[in-house]
Design a protein around this motif. Structure first.
Motif, PDB file in Angstrom:
ATOM      1  N   GLU A  83     -41.011  -8.883 -26.630  1.00 36.36           N
ATOM      2  CA  GLU A  83     -42.160  -8.477 -25.822  1.00 36.36           C
ATOM      3  C   GLU A  83     -41.850  -8.631 -24.330  1.00 36.36           C
ATOM      4  OE1 GLU A  83     -44.586  -6.488 -25.133  1.00 36.36           O
ATOM      5  OE2 GLU A  83     -45.192  -6.896 -27.202  1.00 36.36           O
ATOM      6  N   ASN A  84     -42.571  -7.849 -23.545  1.00 36.76           N
ATOM      7  CA  ASN A  84     -42.443  -7.868 -22.090  1.00 36.76           C
ATOM      8  C   ASN A  84     -43.193  -9.094 -21.557  1.00 36.76           C
ATOM      9  OD1 ASN A  84     -43.045  -7.445 -19.371  1.00 36.76           O
ATOM     10  ND2 ASN A  84     -43.055  -5.217 -19.596  1.00 36.76           N
ATOM     11  N   GLU A  85     -42.457 -10.068 -21.039  1.00 37.15           N
ATOM     12  CA  GLU A  85     -43.100 -11.311 -20.636  1.00 37.15           C
ATOM     13  C   GLU A  85     -44.020 -11.133 -19.429  1.00 37.15           C
ATOM     14  OE1 GLU A  85     -39.921 -10.474 -21.114  1.00 37.15           O
ATOM     15  OE2 GLU A  85     -38.691 -12.205 -20.663  1.00 37.15           O
TER      16      GLU A  85
ATOM     17  N   TYR B 257     -33.976  10.212 -18.568  1.00 41.09           N
ATOM     18  CA  TYR B 257     -33.476   9.067 -17.811  1.00 41.09           C
ATOM     19  C   TYR B 257     -34.143   9.022 -16.444  1.00 41.09           C
ATOM     20  CZ  TYR B 257     -30.558   6.030 -15.057  1.00 41.09           C
ATOM     21  OH  TYR B 257     -30.145   5.029 -14.221  1.00 41.09           O
ATOM     22  N   ASP B 258     -34.343  10.185 -15.862  1.00 41.88           N
ATOM     23  CA  ASP B 258     -34.953  10.237 -14.526  1.00 41.88           C
ATOM     24  C   ASP B 258     -36.342   9.609 -14.533  1.00 41.88           C
ATOM     25  OD1 ASP B 258     -32.737  11.420 -13.633  1.00 41.88           O
ATOM     26  OD2 ASP B 258     -33.538  13.478 -13.665  1.00 41.88           O
ATOM     27  N   TYR B 259     -37.053   9.844 -15.644  1.00 45.42           N
ATOM     28  CA  TYR B 259     -38.387   9.241 -15.729  1.00 45.42           C
ATOM     29  C   TYR B 259     -38.281   7.722 -15.718  1.00 45.42           C
ATOM     30  CZ  TYR B 259     -42.502   7.274 -17.887  1.00 45.42           C
ATOM     31  OH  TYR B 259     -43.576   6.469 -18.151  1.00 45.42           O
ATOM     32  N   LEU B 260     -37.394   7.189 -16.556  1.00 51.93           N
ATOM     33  CA  LEU B 260     -37.227   5.727 -16.604  1.00 51.93           C
ATOM     34  C   LEU B 260     -36.858   5.208 -15.221  1.00 51.93           C
ATOM     35  CD1 LEU B 260     -35.267   5.078 -19.927  1.00 51.93           C
ATOM     36  CD2 LEU B 260     -37.710   4.896 -19.511  1.00 51.93           C
ATOM     37  N   GLU B 261     -35.957   5.933 -14.561  1.00 54.28           N
ATOM     38  CA  GLU B 261     -35.512   5.471 -13.261  1.00 54.28           C
ATOM     39  C   GLU B 261     -36.661   5.484 -12.259  1.00 54.28           C
ATOM     40  OE1 GLU B 261     -32.939   7.557 -10.680  1.00 54.28           O
ATOM     41  OE2 GLU B 261     -33.068   5.660  -9.585  1.00 54.28           O
ATOM     42  N   SER B 262     -37.515   6.512 -12.343  1.00 52.10           N
ATOM     43  CA  SER B 262     -38.643   6.578 -11.398  1.00 52.10           C
ATOM     44  C   SER B 262     -39.605   5.410 -11.633  1.00 52.10           C
ATOM     45  CB  SER B 262     -39.360   7.919 -11.535  1.00 52.10           C
ATOM     46  OG  SER B 262     -40.092   7.949 -12.743  1.00 52.10           O
ATOM     47  N   CYS B 263     -39.694   4.937 -12.877  1.00 51.34           N
ATOM     48  CA  CYS B 263     -40.584   3.811 -13.156  1.00 51.34           C
ATOM     49  C   CYS B 263     -40.102   2.520 -12.491  1.00 51.34           C
ATOM     50  CB  CYS B 263     -40.703   3.575 -14.658  1.00 51.34           C
ATOM     51  SG  CYS B 263     -41.671   4.838 -15.479  1.00 51.34           S
ATOM     52  N   LEU B 264     -38.822   2.482 -12.124  1.00 51.70           N
ATOM     53  CA  LEU B 264     -38.311   1.293 -11.424  1.00 51.70           C
ATOM     54  C   LEU B 264     -38.976   1.143 -10.059  1.00 51.70           C
ATOM     55  CD1 LEU B 264     -34.476   1.629 -12.138  1.00 51.70           C
ATOM     56  CD2 LEU B 264     -36.048   0.013 -13.186  1.00 51.70           C
ATOM     57  N   ARG B 265     -39.605   2.223  -9.577  1.00 55.90           N
ATOM     58  CA  ARG B 265     -40.264   2.161  -8.269  1.00 55.90           C
ATOM     59  C   ARG B 265     -41.778   2.103  -8.396  1.00 55.90           C
ATOM     60  NH1 ARG B 265     -35.942   5.663  -7.830  1.00 55.90           N
ATOM     61  NH2 ARG B 265     -37.227   7.450  -8.369  1.00 55.90           N
ATOM     62  N   GLU B 269     -45.500  -4.748 -11.501  1.00 61.19           N
ATOM     63  CA  GLU B 269     -44.275  -5.445 -11.903  1.00 61.19           C
ATOM     64  C   GLU B 269     -43.967  -5.258 -13.376  1.00 61.19           C
ATOM     65  OE1 GLU B 269     -45.769  -9.022 -10.480  1.00 61.19           O
ATOM     66  OE2 GLU B 269     -44.629  -9.005  -8.609  1.00 61.19           O
ATOM     67  N   MET B 270     -45.035  -5.226 -14.197  1.00 56.93           N
ATOM     68  CA  MET B 270     -44.752  -5.117 -15.633  1.00 56.93           C
ATOM     69  C   MET B 270     -44.089  -3.792 -15.973  1.00 56.93           C
ATOM     70  SD  MET B 270     -48.160  -4.370 -17.869  1.00 56.93           S
ATOM     71  CE  MET B 270     -49.548  -5.194 -17.159  1.00 56.93           C
ATOM     72  N   VAL B 271     -44.427  -2.754 -15.210  1.00 58.87           N
ATOM     73  CA  VAL B 271     -43.824  -1.444 -15.449  1.00 58.87           C
ATOM     74  C   VAL B 271     -42.370  -1.443 -14.965  1.00 58.87           C
ATOM     75  CG1 VAL B 271     -43.931   1.012 -14.903  1.00 58.87           C
ATOM     76  CG2 VAL B 271     -46.040  -0.283 -15.278  1.00 58.87           C
ATOM     77  N   ILE B 272     -42.152  -2.006 -13.774  1.00 58.63           N
ATOM     78  CA  ILE B 272     -40.787  -2.077 -13.238  1.00 58.63           C
ATOM     79  C   ILE B 272     -39.879  -2.768 -14.239  1.00 58.63           C
ATOM     80  CG2 ILE B 272     -39.352  -3.069 -11.403  1.00 58.63           C
ATOM     81  CD1 ILE B 272     -41.807  -2.877  -9.574  1.00 58.63           C
ATOM     82  N   PHE B 273     -40.363  -3.902 -14.730  1.00 59.93           N
ATOM     83  CA  PHE B 273     -39.532  -4.665 -15.641  1.00 59.93           C
ATOM     84  C   PHE B 273     -39.323  -3.926 -16.966  1.00 59.93           C
ATOM     85  CE2 PHE B 273     -39.376  -7.742 -19.188  1.00 59.93           C
ATOM     86  CZ  PHE B 273     -38.064  -8.119 -18.994  1.00 59.93           C
ATOM     87  N   GLU B 274     -40.404  -3.342 -17.475  1.00 54.31           N
ATOM     88  CA  GLU B 274     -40.285  -2.611 -18.745  1.00 54.31           C
ATOM     89  C   GLU B 274     -39.232  -1.503 -18.620  1.00 54.31           C
ATOM     90  OE1 GLU B 274     -42.532  -3.311 -21.534  1.00 54.31           O
ATOM     91  OE2 GLU B 274     -41.091  -2.097 -22.632  1.00 54.31           O
TER      92      GLU B 274
END
Lengths: 199, 888
Positions: A83-85, B257-265, B269-274
């Motif tokens: 899970e995402n902590e 992949y581009d979508y995942l990379e855009s989520c880094l921005r 925080e939970m989205v960035i980390f996910e």
């Protein structure tokens, strides 16, 4: 639940690790003995830690445990190791925030037990069978106290809030003839004062 | 309901132990519950009683069936009250009482009324309660209302219906699946939570329909996602789609992949980390794809929030197992985390550093760890021990300091799991690093002198019995072993007797002394110990019956080469049918029934976060060797040199799935065809593969092992063996046809018809290539190994590889052509570099050690040139490697 975030348990323990109110959503602990053991283990791993300003986190037997302590209460949210902590921490903050509101900023064991109904309702409005229902403390508190389910309530101006509250009271008076009770339950929980407590 | 249960008294407040539920008794509360039956309901009083009941339930007090039923019936009366707060408590306690089916009927009508109430709170909660307690039959009655609720304009009501749908999908999927249209509509909702819940439910409804999931992801990644929670879900679904579609073979790009990379921005925080986590978990992730995710995680390492630091270091720790080079940039941040207040973070940081560090940093790290071990829990200590074990295998030259560390912590306090992890690690190091053997064994001996765990003592004694006699001075272990006979419990004593006997059997000079010790054991007060001593004394040639038969020794001290499960079944049969005849070990079938080697393509891999790296692939070749040795026809082929990875001979999802594993022996090659029958209506018998080796001239077929029967969905193997000239890496192409007798199966009874039809099925061709004759064996210090080889064996030449997309591609192509093990991480080519040196090592057939240095260069027109230098124990082999490259 596959892929969806899943909360396995929420624990509220006291200074000795005794249960104040806990909810278990996973089948990992079917009996009360197993639940107590889990609480004991989690508590003994964390109780000497300082988790008062920021939520802390650890991993225990493939279980992510995020926790935060307020006065004499220890709050835990746990989830599976995949899970995402950060997400679990969000749930923890939501529960804490909602309880903070419904207990009128006095978060301690005594208050939590005295208003156990509100605490349990907050948990009920945050997680349903492991699935996250809401992560907004204000909205959880609002649903738990039953003031209003209108999502825009806190944005109402004081005037509007009063008007709507008066409207409700009038309706209750005329239709149900239960003015007394409506009065008691609305006291202290009109939407504008809610917002005051929170910020 | 916000009222306190008990009036607050100031003096009571000061009592620390005071609780409103102090001295609460179930009996009394059940009495109180009678107020629910009052004709004039006091809502406040009722709420208080429910709270007390909820307190008892939450504390785990169990109610008897009668009590629970009584409470439940009383609670149902409360639906008469119009008090909102009380109603809310009624909902809560009904869920907690989890009534039985016949009780549910009592509240159904009340709840259905509330479901259609004009009060949103009633509607939302009644839906959640009813769905929680209902069963399938009732669900059809309320389905109509639920579908309406999903698209209710109040988001709380819609969410309640959707969340309930997610739960119901587990029990009654056929009903929930009919709601797709409404759920689809709810995905477009403007309310953030409704969209989140609708997305979760829609994905679950469609999860077996790959195309639909892919469409859902495609449309949402382009559309509006309204909450971080929904964004996290979408990231997970996207990863799933990526996993199932794979890389675009033409452009080398990964869809989404581009979508995942855009989520880094993203701002949450939970989205960035996910997103970062999702990228690191992509299969065969490239360095280029990893970089942005690693950069984000590196930033999180210095966050003020422990949860973010933990999340980042935990993920990087996992990345370090597969891509250690990618994580080295974070080493400085990691080092500062060793002193993190949160010991979980510190442990993860240390173990990551152990994985990414180089040989020179080992000693410094060990010093830091020694200070650190005393203040972490056993669980983390195990993680550190496992990390140190893999470090030691990576840098065998450092075994002395690492072994010392392990023996030091072995002497300190710790629980069973922790001690077991240390002992296991020492055993592995002894096995894999010959130099570490003697000191490791002595550490273990000292440990059993004062070991409180019987299991560990017996394990160590067993291991000592196998390894001790082969050391330079076996006699020094005898004292430790005999001490066990004097000091320990019966189980350990019995083990010690066996160990002594092994020394006696293998070391002739020790035999007389062992006999003296064993004879003393004849007076032990435990049966097992005495029996073992008697047995060993006789079989070693001391007793009246002088048994020196080699077979007996082999049986007692050799390893049991028959599958234990087969042994168990045969013994059980033997015990069930009383007979005068002695048990014959040869009657145990040697064929392994189910082959656990079938490649599992399960996408839901479960990586262990703090655990050890995945087990070494040696176990697979061990298993192959065991299977092959059970086939008498192949028994005289000698030692198995190498087994290839399975090569698929059929397209995915055809009637019969077949892949082949190439087993290379000194003179022979055995093809193991793993077959799976995917048609339930068929049973295949006498399955063989007809191999046409006309394009493999040097090979001649010598044997076939057909497969008797191949039922539906049970993988099994057939084998074909070929002879080939010794020492020469013969190559060739093989065409294959599957031949079998097919019988119809009645799927209802599972019985096959008697008559079958002969049939054939064309399989794809495969080749035996030069790399099949080369074993990947790494060396820890390439330079030393290179210099210790005779320079006269060196052969150098230059090759042009033509224009290439990148150096990475060229390097990978040569590595896979040669089938050698890249050393010291040199297979990773830094981004955009124009030259690179890659070090490879391995063993050529005939056990000839080979080392290779590859220097690559790329000019402005992307032409790649390569210099290949080979040293080996045999000049011919050096030349053979050049031939492979020249002809590849």
């Amino acid at each position: 639940m596959e892929f969806g975030p899943f909360v396995k348990s929420i624990l509220i323990l006291d200074l000795e690790g005794k249960r104040v109110a806990s909810k278990f959503y996973s089948d990992d602990w079917p009996t009360n003995e197993e639940r107590r053991t889990f609480e004991k283990n989690v508590f003994s791993m964390t109780h000497m830690k300082n988790a008062r300003t920021e939520a802390e986190v650890t991993i225990f037997k493939d279980e992510i445990v995020v926790y935060k302590f307020i006065e004499d209460l220890h709050f835990y949210v746990t989830g599976g190791e995949e899970e995402n902590e950060v997400l679990l921490a969000t749930v923890l903050e939501a529960v804490l925030g909602a309880i903070f509101i419904v207990l009128k900023k006095k978060v301690n064991k005594m208050e939590a037990l005295t208003h156990l109904d509100l605490v349990l309702l907050c948990l009920d409005e945050t997680i349903d069978g492991g699935i996250i229902v809401d992560t907004d403390a204000k909205s959880i508190a609002r649903k738990a106290t039953g003031v209003s389910l209108d999502p825009g309530a806190e944005e109402l101006t004081i005037g509007e809030a009063l008007k709507s509250a008066r409207g409700q009271v009038m309706k209750a008076l005329s239709v149900e003839n239960m003015a007394m009770e409506v009065g008691t339950h609305d006291s202290g929980f009109s939407s504008n004062s809610l917002a005051d407590w929170w910020f | 309901m916000a009222q306190p249960l008990v009036k607050k008294d100031d003096d009571r407040d000061e009592e620390a132990d005071y609780s409103p539920f102090l001295g609460i008794e179930k009996g009394a509360v059940l009495q109180d519950a009678r107020v629910f039956n009052d004709p004039q309901l006091d809502a406040r009083r009722c709420s208080q009683v429910i709270t007390k009941l909820l307190y008892l339930l939450n504390q785990g007090d169990s109610f008897t069936k009668v009590e629970a039923t009584e409470v439940f019936f009383a609670v149902t009366k409360l639906f008469q009250s119009k008090d909102n707060g009380l109603r809310r408590m009624v909902y809560l306690i009904i869920k907690d009482l989890s009534p039985s089916a016949d009780e549910v009927i009592i509240v159904t009508s009340s709840l259905m009324k509330d479901m259609n109430s004009r009060t949103d709170m009633y509607r939302a909660n009644a839906i959640r309660v009813l769905c929680r307690i209902t069963d399938g039959t009732l669900l059809t009655q309320i389905e109509r209302y639920l579908k309406q609720a999903i698209v209710d304009k109040n988001p709380v009501v819609a969410s309640a219906a959707l969340v309930s749908g997610i739960h119901l999908l587990q029990t009654t999927p056929e009903i929930v699946k009919r709601w797709s249209n409404e759920v689809q509509e709810a995905v477009q909702s403007r309310a953030a939570l409704v969209q989140f819940h609708a997305l979760a439910l829609l994905h679950q409804i469609r999860q077996n329909d790959r195309l639909a999931v892919s469409k859902l992801v495609t449309s949402l990644t382009k559309g509006t996602v309204r909450s971080p929670l929904a964004q996290c879900l979408l990231i997970r679904y996207t990863s799933q789609v990526i996993r199932e579609t794979g890389v675009n073979s033409q452009t080398g790009d990964r869809p989404f992949y581009d979508y995942l990379e855009s989520c880094l921005r993203h701002k949450a925080e939970m989205v960035i980390f996910e997103a970062a986590k999702a990228i690191t978990e992509l299969s065969n992730v490239t360095t280029r794809e990893l970089t942005p995710a690693i950069t984000v995680l590196q930033l999180l390492l210095s966050s003020s929030k422990p949860v973010l630091r933990f999340a980042a270091v935990r993920t990087l720790n996992k990345v370090a197992m597969t891509h250690p080079m990618a994580v080295t940039n974070c080493n400085i941040d990691m080092e500062s985390l060793i002193s993190d207040q949160n010991r979980s973070i510190a442990t993860l940081a240390i173990t990551t550093l152990l994985k990414t560090g180089n040989e020179s940093s080992v000693d410094r790290l060990m010093k830091q760890i020694t200070n650190f071990m005393s203040d972490i829990a056993d669980e983390f200590k195990i993680v550190v021990v496992e990390a140190i074990r893999s470090l030691c295998l990576k840098f065998p030259l450092k075994y002395r300091s690492l072994m010392n560390f392990l023996s030091n912590i072995l002497r300190e306090e710790g629980g069973f799991e922790y001690k077991k992890a240390i002992v296991d690690s020492i055993v592995i190091l002894i096995r894999d690093i010959p130099d570490a053997k003697e000191s490791g064994l002595l550490h273990l001996c000292e440990f059993i002198e004062d070991c409180e765990f019987t299991y560990l003592s017996t394990q160590i004694l067993h291991f000592l019995g196998n390894e001790g006699p082969k050391t330079s001075d076996p006699s020094k272990y005898i004292r430790y072993i005999y001490n066990r006979v004097i000091l320990e419990n019966a189980t350990v004593r019995a083990s010690a007797v066996s160990t002594l006997a092994k020394f006696g059997a293998l070391v002739d000079s020790l035999k007389p002394r062992i006999f003296i010790l064993l004879r003393r054991c004849l007076f032990d007060n435990d049966d097992e110990v005495r029996d073992r001593a008697t047995l060993y004394l006789n079989s070693l040639g001391d007793g009246s019956v002088a048994e020196t038969d080699k077979d007996v020794k082999e049986f007692l001290f050799g390893s049991l080469d028959i599958p234990l499960t087969n042994m168990e079944t045969t013994l059980r049969n033997y015990a069930q049918n009383p007979t005068e005849e002695p048990f014959d070990i040869d009657s145990v079938p040697r064929e392994v029934k189910s082959l656990p080697l079938v490649e599992k393509k399960a996408p839901g891999k479960k990586p262990t976060p703090l655990g050890p790296p995945p087990p070494a692939p040696t176990s697979a070749s061990d298993a192959y060797e065991r299977i092959l040795s059970t086939i008498p026809e192949f028994a005289n082929f000698g030692k198995l040199f190498k087994s290839s990875v399975p090569v698929e001979l059929t397209e995915a999802e055809t009637e019969y799935a077949v892949n082949v594993v190439k087993h290379i022996f000194d003179h022979h090659v055995v093809f193991q065809y793993n077959c799976t029958n995917t048609i339930p209506e068929q049973l295949l018998e006498n399955v063989t593969v007809i191999v046409d080796a006309s394009e493999a001239e040097e090979f001649s077929e010598v044997g076939v092992k057909p497969l008797k029967s191949l039922p539906y969905d049970t993988p099994a193997q057939t084998f074909v063996a070929f002879e080939r000239p010794e020492g020469v890496p013969s190559v060739g192409k093989f065409s294959n046809t599957l031949r079998f007798t097919v019988k119809e199966v009645d799927t209802s009874t599972g019985e096959a018809e008697d008559d079958g039809v002969e049939d054939e099925y064309q399989l794809e061709d495969f080749e035996v290539v030069a790399a099949d004759y080369i074993l990947k064996v790494g060396v820890s210090n390439f330079r030393n190994a290179w210099e210790s080889m005779d320079p006269d064996t060196e052969r150098v030449d230059e090759y042009g590889l033509g224009p290439r997309e990148s150096l990475v591609e060229a390097v990978n192509a040569v590595i896979s052509l040669l089938g050698l093990q890249p050393c010291e991480g040199t297979e990773t080519v830094p981004n955009n570099s124009r030259s690179h040196t890659c070090l490879l090592s391995g063993v050529y057939i005939g056990n000839v050690k080979v080392l290779v240095r590859l220097s690559f260069g790329m000019d402005s027109s992307k032409e790649v040139a390569m210099k290949l230098a080979v040293r080996s124990d045999d000049v011919n082999v050096s030349e053979a490697l050049h031939e492979i490259v020249a002809s590849g």
